[in-house]
Design a protein around this motif. Structure first.
Motif, PDB file in Angstrom:
ATOM      1  N   VAL A 307       0.830  -1.198   0.000  1.00  0.00           N
ATOM      2  CA  VAL A 307       0.000   0.000   0.000  1.00  0.00           C
ATOM      3  C   VAL A 307       0.870   1.256   0.000  1.00  0.00           C
ATOM      4  O   VAL A 307       0.710   2.145  -0.834  1.00  0.00           O
ATOM      5  N   ILE A 311       1.199   4.546  -2.691  1.00  0.00           N
ATOM      6  CA  ILE A 311       0.816   5.914  -2.344  1.00  0.00           C
ATOM      7  C   ILE A 311       1.964   6.863  -2.648  1.00  0.00           C
ATOM      8  O   ILE A 311       1.772   7.938  -3.213  1.00  0.00           O
ATOM      9  N   GLY A 314       2.154   7.391  -6.260  1.00  0.00           N
ATOM     10  CA  GLY A 314       0.974   8.058  -6.791  1.00  0.00           C
ATOM     11  C   GLY A 314       0.149   7.153  -7.674  1.00  0.00           C
ATOM     12  O   GLY A 314      -0.309   7.551  -8.729  1.00  0.00           O
ATOM     13  N   THR A 316      -2.929   3.845  -7.714  1.00  0.00           N
ATOM     14  CA  THR A 316      -4.009   3.314  -6.883  1.00  0.00           C
ATOM     15  C   THR A 316      -3.422   2.241  -5.981  1.00  0.00           C
ATOM     16  O   THR A 316      -2.474   1.557  -6.333  1.00  0.00           O
ATOM     17  N   VAL A 317      -4.055   2.113  -4.822  1.00  0.00           N
ATOM     18  CA  VAL A 317      -3.580   1.194  -3.809  1.00  0.00           C
ATOM     19  C   VAL A 317      -4.217  -0.174  -4.046  1.00  0.00           C
ATOM     20  O   VAL A 317      -5.402  -0.243  -4.347  1.00  0.00           O
ATOM     21  N   PRO A 318      -3.457  -1.250  -3.967  1.00  0.00           N
ATOM     22  CA  PRO A 318      -4.027  -2.570  -4.269  1.00  0.00           C
ATOM     23  C   PRO A 318      -4.919  -3.102  -3.158  1.00  0.00           C
ATOM     24  O   PRO A 318      -4.652  -4.148  -2.580  1.00  0.00           O
ATOM     25  N   VAL A 319      -5.936  -2.370  -2.862  1.00  0.00           N
ATOM     26  CA  VAL A 319      -6.839  -2.711  -1.769  1.00  0.00           C
ATOM     27  C   VAL A 319      -8.223  -2.265  -2.198  1.00  0.00           C
ATOM     28  O   VAL A 319      -8.355  -1.283  -2.927  1.00  0.00           O
ATOM     29  N   GLY A 320      -9.243  -2.983  -1.811  1.00  0.00           N
ATOM     30  CA  GLY A 320     -10.609  -2.564  -2.132  1.00  0.00           C
ATOM     31  C   GLY A 320     -10.820  -2.409  -3.626  1.00  0.00           C
ATOM     32  O   GLY A 320     -10.543  -3.331  -4.407  1.00  0.00           O
ATOM     33  N   THR A 321     -11.279  -1.242  -4.040  1.00  0.00           N
ATOM     34  CA  THR A 321     -11.558  -1.024  -5.459  1.00  0.00           C
ATOM     35  C   THR A 321     -10.292  -1.083  -6.300  1.00  0.00           C
ATOM     36  O   THR A 321     -10.369  -1.242  -7.510  1.00  0.00           O
ATOM     37  N   GLY A 322      -9.147  -0.953  -5.647  1.00  0.00           N
ATOM     38  CA  GLY A 322      -7.880  -0.971  -6.379  1.00  0.00           C
ATOM     39  C   GLY A 322      -7.410  -2.363  -6.743  1.00  0.00           C
ATOM     40  O   GLY A 322      -6.414  -2.510  -7.448  1.00  0.00           O
TER      41      GLY A 322
END
Lengths: 330, 617
Positions: A307, A311, A314, A316-322
C-alpha cells in the motif's frame, strides 16, 4: 451456510488496517484511563503498558505470571493445593542464610537461619549438601558453614559468593511466589515467576491447563502455535479488563502476523515493519537512509506490491476497489 | 552507584549559624533564631529600615538577610501573642484620617514580607481564627487572589479549574484596552461599543478602577434548552438585542508600508504603479489610491485592494539596451489587503521609520457584529459559541415581557460545578430590582439570602425562576426557567477573523502541494490517519484523487532505457534522455513529491531507476 458466507471477508478487504484501527481506537481511551492508576505499587502491567509489551514481543514480561490448574484430585481441596504451591515456591540460599566474605582468610562464612529453614521445611543437613555441590572445601559446626574456595583470587571468591547466594534449595526455579486462588471452576495456583517446562512435569498438575503470560517462554517450550494462542489470550485479556470490546479476529490477525514465519516477531522496526517487502515502504517507516543505502548496494527492486509504496508513487492502492485490474489478451 | 546523602546537616559542637546578607556570607552568630528575632523587633520599632527582611532556615541553620532591590514583597498585619496589632482604636484613627498607611508601616503594625521571610511566617486568613502561634494576619482574605481572580465574582463557589479558565478568558475579552486607542496604531485592536460595568462587582474591581475600562455587558440570561441550538456549550442570542448594539465591537488593524533603500542607491517609491510595471494588478485594485499612491481615508476597501501603491527597483540589474540607455523596469510591490479581509480606512499616517525612510501606516476599521460562531464567556469559565441568532419575537418571554439576551444550556452547569455563575445571575437580578450594585468579592460577598429577600420584596420568585412563554406559539412553557442577569464578555475569537475555505488556490514552490494555513489561503491537510481510513474502507480511487489528482500530480518523461527522468527541450522541440541520449521515452503520471524524492535520493549518490511496463497486460 448463509451465516458462513456473510461472515466471510471480501476479497481486497484491508484487514490489516481494520485490525490496527479496531485495536488502536479503543487503545487511545485505554491510555487515558490507565495512567490514572499510576502509583499503585506492585502491579502486573495492564492496559497500554502490557499491550506494548505484548506487541513488542519482549523477551520476558515485566511481571511473569503463571496460572496453574491442578489435577482433579487436588483441584477441590485448598489444603492439598497449598502443598503443591509450597513445593513450587523456590527457595534460594540467601533467603535462609547470612552470607559474608572474609577476604583476609580467603573464605566465605555462611550462617544459616534455623527458623527460616524450618519454615521452608529444610534441614541444616540438606543445605550443607547443596553448599558442598558448589565447590570448595566445606567445614561446618552447627548452623555455621565456612567455604574455603580452591582459589585465592578475590574475583573468583566473589563469583563463588554470588553463586552460593543464588543456590537453589528447593521448589521450582524462577517461581518466586505461589498463591492459591479459588475460582468458580476449581482451585488454581497463581505464581509470580514463570517456568512452565518444570511445572508441567509435576504429576499433580493438570499439564494441559498450565498458563503463563510469557509469550517467548511458550514459544520455546510449546512451539509457535501455542505462542500464537498465548498472544491472542493475553491481548484479549488486556482489552477485556478495560471493558473494551474488540472482535477476536482482529487480535488473531495481529497474532498471525507476529507468528507468521515460525518465530515470534515484534511489531515495529525490528520485526514486522522492518521486514516488509518494499524498499520504499520500509524507508517510509523508520531508518530511511539505512534502507535506501542497503537497497542501493544490493540493487533491490521495489515491485510496488504494498500500500505504502503505491501511495508514494501516486498510484491506486491494491486494496478494495484498487484490486480490480484490466487484462488484455492479444 | 550514587549514595543517597542524608538531608540533615550535621551541626558540630560549637559551630555557629552562618549569616548571609543579600546572598553573601558575611559572618557567624551564636544563635540564628535570636538574631532573626532581634532584627525583626528592630525593624518593627523603626530602628532598621522596613525594607529589610530576615529569614532563619532551621534545616540548614542559616540566617538570610535581604535588603537588595527587586524582591517581590507584600503587606501583612503583624500579630503578637495571637493578637492583631491593628487594634480597633487604630482603625478608628484610620477612618478619621489621623493615621495613614505609611504611618502604620512605621508603627510596625503592618509589615512587608518578601518570599523568603514569608517562608517562616504563619499567616492567619481572618482575625477570629488567630492562634498564639500565628505571626501575621492577612489584611483581607481576597488578597490571596491575584489581580485577575480578584475581579471574578464569587470564586469560592466555583471549582478551581473553572476559575483558572475564567481568568484566562477574562484576558481575551473585548473592552476598552486603552483609552487613547484612537491615537494608537496597534497592529490589532478590539474596542467594545457599549461596555458596561458588571452589576455584581468585587472590591478589587473598584480599587482597580476596572469600571472605567469595562470589558463586557450585563446580559439577560435564561438557562434552558433552545431547539437544540445551544447544545454542547453553544449560545442562542437575541438577534434584536444584537441589532440594538449588544456585544458589538470595532476591530482595528494597522498595515504598514515603507519606502526602503536598496544597496546601489535605489529606493522604493509610493505611487500608483504604471501599467508597464512588472506584476501590475488589475486597475480596479488601485481605485482607492490618491495621487500620492496612498489610500484615501474613509474609503471602503475589500479583499486584495491596494492600500499603498509601491514600486521597487528590479531585483537583478538588466542588461543595457541596444541604445545604451537603460529603460527603468519597475517591480510592483504594493501593500494590499489580506485575502478575505475588508473594512474602512480609519486613518492614514505618514511618518519616518527608524532608518529614516518614509513610512505609511494605514489603520483599517471594521465593525464586528456578533454572528454565529463568535465566542462569549461569563466570568465563571462558562464559555460558549454563538449558535443561533433568534429574533426577539421568537424568543421566550416572561409575564413582564422580559426577553432574554442569551439562552445557555442547563447541561453546562452540573458537571462543572460553577455555582458562582448561578449566584451572580441571582445577585445581578436583585441588583436590577433594588438599583444597588451587588458585591461578589471572594469570601465575603453579599449573601444569597439578601438577594432572595430583594426578589421577594419585588414580587419575584426568590429562587430566580420564572414562568416563560414560548415566543413562537405564546404557549406557557411547562417548567419554570432560571432567568436573571449575568455579566458576559465577548472574547476576541471572532469567526470572521478565522473563517477559511479553499477549493483551488496557491501551491508551494518546492513540492507543488497546496499551501498551509489561512494566511496563505491554504488547503486542509488530508493526513496520515485520514489516509488510513480510506485504505481501510477500500476506496482506492478516491484516495488517489485526494493524494495525487487534487494535490501535486505531474507528468514526467521517463527514459525507457535507463529509467531516469528525461527532459523536453522546448526550444529545439526535442525530447531526450540527458543521461543516455535515448529518445525512447514515456510520460509517466506521478506525484511531484515522488519526483522530488527521486532527486533527493540522487543527492545521496544513489541512482533510482523507474522500470516501466504497460498498465494492462
Amino acid at each position: 451456510m448463509a451465516t458462513k458466507v456473510k461472515r466471510e471477508i471480501d476479497v481486497g478487504e484491508a484487514v490489516g488496517i481494520l485490525a490496527a484501527q479496531s485495536i488502536g481506537e479503543p487503545g487511545t481511551q485505554m491510555t487515558m484511563r490507565t495512567f490514572h492508576y499510576a502509583g499503585v505499587a506492585e502491579q502486573v502491567p495492564t492496559g497500554l503498558p502490557r499491550l506494548i509489551e505484548l506487541v513488542d514481543a519482549k523477551k520476558e514480561p515485566k511481571k511473569p505470571l503463571m496460572d496453574i490448574y491442578l489435577s482433579p484430585e487436588y483441584a477441590k481441596d485448598p489444603k492439598k493445593a497449598r502443598t503443591i504451591a509450597d513445593d513450587l515456591e523456590c527457595t534460594i540460599l540467601s533467603q535462609v542464610a547470612e552470607i559474608s566474605e572474609d577476604f583476609v582468610e580467603k573464605k566465605i562464612d555462611i550462617v544459616l537461619d534455623e527458623k527460616n529453614l524450618e519454615f521452608e521445611g529444610l534441614t541444616v543437613e540438606d543445605v550443607k549438601k547443596t553448599i558442598k555441590a558448589a565447590g570448595g572445601t566445606v567445614t561446618s559446626s552447627g548452623n555455621r558453614v565456612a567455604v574455603k574456595p580452591n582459589t585465592t583470587s578475590l574475583r573468583l571468591i566473589r563469583r563463588l559468593t554470588n553463586k552460593l547466594k543464588g543456590m537453589h534449595l528447593k521448589g521450582v526455579e524462577k517461581i518466586k511466589r505461589a498463591a492459591i486462588i479459588e475460582a468458580k471452576d476449581g482451585i488454581f495456583i497463581r505464581t509470580y515467576g514463570s517456568n512452565i517446562a518444570e511445572v508441567m512435569k509435576d504429576p499433580r498438575v493438570d499439564a494441559k491447563r498450565v498458563f503463563t503470560n510469557d509469550v517467548k517462554e511458550v514459544e520455546r517450550v510449546l512451539g509457535i502455535e501455542a505462542a500464537r494462542n498465548t498472544i491472542i489470550r493475553e491481548t484479549k485479556q488486556v482489552l477485556d479488563l478495560q471493558g473494551l470490546n474488540v472482535d477476536v479476529r482482529h487480535i488473531m490477525l495481529l497474532a498471525d502476523a507476529m507468528c507468521m514465519d515460525g518465530a515470534v516477531k515484534s511489531v515495529g522496526r525490528h520485526g514486522l515493519s522492518g521486514e516488509k517487502a518494499g524498499v520504499l515502504a520500509r524507508a517510509a517507516f523508520e531508518e530511511t537512509i539505512k534502507h535506501l543505502i542497503t537497497a542501493a548496494v544490493k540493487a533491490d527492486d521495489d515491485k510496488l506490491i504494498g500500500v505504502t509504496e503505491n501511495i508514494i508513487v501516486g498510484q491506486t492502492v491494491p486494496v478494495g476497489t484498487g484490486t480490480v485490474r484490466l487484462k488484455f489478451k492479444h | 552507584m550514587a549514595v543517597k546523602r542524608k538531608k540533615k546537616r550535621l551541626k558540630l559542637p560549637g559551630q555557629k549559624t552562618s549569616v548571609f546578607l543579600n546572598g553573601r556570607l558575611i559572618g557567624f552568630h551564636e544563635s540564628g533564631p535570636s538574631l532573626a528575632r532581634e532584627l525583626r523587633e528592630k525593624r518593627r520599632a523603626g530602628t532598621i529600615t522596613h525594607e529589610m527582611n530576615v529569614h532563619y532556615n532551621r534545616g540548614t541553620d542559616e540566617v538570610y538577610i535581604n535588603t537588595d532591590s527587586g524582591r517581590a514583597r507584600r503587606p501583612y498585619i503583624v500579630v503578637e501573642d495571637g493578637k492583631s496589632k491593628l487594634i480597633p482604636s487604630l482603625i478608628e484613627q484610620l477612618k478619621t484620617g489621623e493615621l495613614s498607611w505609611s504611618k502604620l508601616v512605621k508603627l510596625g503594625v503592618i509589615e512587608y514580607l518578601d518570599a523568603e521571610e514569608e517562608e517562616g511566617a504563619y499567616v492567619a486568613l481572618t482575625e477570629p481564627e488567630l492562634l498564639p502561634a500565628h505571626t501575621h494576619l492577612e489584611i483581607d482574605p481576597v488578597s490571596i487572589c491575584g489581580v485577575t481572580v480578584s475581579v471574578l465574582p464569587y470564586p469560592e463557589y466555583n471549582s478551581s479549574p473553572r476559575i483558572t479558565m475564567a481568568c484566562s478568558m477574562a484576558k481575551q475579552s473585548l473592552g476598552t484596552y486603552t483609552v487613547n486607542f484612537n491615537l494608537r496604531t496597534d497592529s490589532r485592536g478590539h474596542i467594545m461599543y457599549y461596555p458596561q460595568q458588571p452589576l455584581v462587582r468585587t472590591r478589587p474591581y473598584k480599587i482597580l478602577k476596572f469600571a472605567e475600562r469595562a470589558a463586557g455587558q450585563n446580559f439577560v440570561v435564561a438557562i434552558t434548552s433552545m431547539q437544540g441550538y445551544n447544545m454542547g456549550d453553544a449560545i442562542v442570542m437575541n438577534r434584536s438585542a444584537v441589532d440594538r448594539g449588544l456585544g458589538r465591537s470595532v476591530f482595528y488593524k494597522t498595515y504598514e508600508a515603507e519606502e526602503r533603500r536598496y544597496p546601489g542607491g535605489q529606493k522604493d517609491k509610493f505611487e500608483i504603479p504604471a501599467v508597464t510595471t512588472q506584476g501590475y494588478r488589475e486597475e480596479k485594485a488601485y481605485r482607492h489610491l490618491g495621487e500620492d499612491g496612498i489610500i484615501v481615508p474613509e474609503s471602503r476597501v475589500s479583499t486584495k485592494d491596494v492600500l499603498v501603491g509601491k514600486t521597487s527597483p528590479p531585483r537583478f540589474l538588466e542588461e543595457m539596451s541596444v541604445f545604451g540607455v537603460m529603460e527603468e523596469k519597475k517591480r510592483e510591490n504594493s501593500l494590499a489587503m489580506k485575502s478575505g479581509e475588508e473594512g474602512t480606512v480609519d486613518s492614514v499616517m505618514i511618518t519616518d521609520s527608524l532608518s529614516g525612510n518614509r513610512l505609511v501606516k494605514v489603520r483599517m476599521r471594521s465593525i464586528k457584529i456578533p454572528e454565529a460562531g463568535d465566542k462569549f464567556a461569563s466570568r465563571h469559565g462558562q464559555k460558549g459559541v454563538l449558535g443561533l441568532l433568534l429574533p426577539q419575537e421568537d424568543m421566550p418571554f416572561t409575564k413582564d415581557g422580559i426577553v432574554p439576551d442569551i439562552i445557555i444550556n442547563p447541561h453546562a452547569i452540573p458537571s462543572r460545578m460553577t455555582v458562582g455563575h448561578l449566584l451572580e445571575t441571582l445577585g445581578a437580578k436583585a441588583a436590577c430590582l433594588s438599583g444597588k450594585f451587588a458585591d461578589g468579592t471572594a469570601f465575603h460577598g453579599d449573601k444569597e439570602e439578601e438577594f432572595k429577600a430583594v426578589l421577594r420584596e419585588n414580587g419575584f420568585e426568590e429562587y430566580g425562576e420564572e414562568i416563560l412563554y414560548d415566543g413562537v406559539t405564546g404557549v406557557q412553557i411547562k417548567s419554570k426557567i432560571y432567568i436573571g442577569v449575568t455579566y458576559y464578555q465577548r472574547l476576541h475569537h471572532l469567526v470572521s477573523n478565522k473563517m477559511h475555505v479553499r477549493s483551488r488556490g496557491p501551491v508551494q514552490l518546492l513540492t507543488h502541494q497546496p499551501t498551509e494555513g489561512r494566511a496563505r489561503e491554504g488547503g486542509l491537510r488530508f493526513g496520515e490517519m485520514e489516509r488510513d481510513c480510506l485504505i481501510g474502507y477500500g476506496a482506492s480511487m478516491l484516495l488517489r484523487e485526494r493524494l495525487l489528482e487534487e494535490s501535486d500530480r505531474t507528468y514526467e518523461l521517463v527514459c525507457d532505457k535507463c529509467g531516469s527522468i528525461a527532459i523536453k527541450d522546448h526550444i529545439k522541440n526535442r525530447e531526450y534522455c540527458p543521461l543516455c541520449d535515448s529518445t525512447s521515452l514515456h510520460y509517466v503520471e506521478m506525484s511531484y513529491a515522488f519526483k522530488l524524492l527521486l532527486d533527493e535520493i540522487k543527492s545521496l549518490h544513489i541512482f533510482p531507476r523507474l522500470l516501466m511496463r504497460d498498465k494492462a497486460r
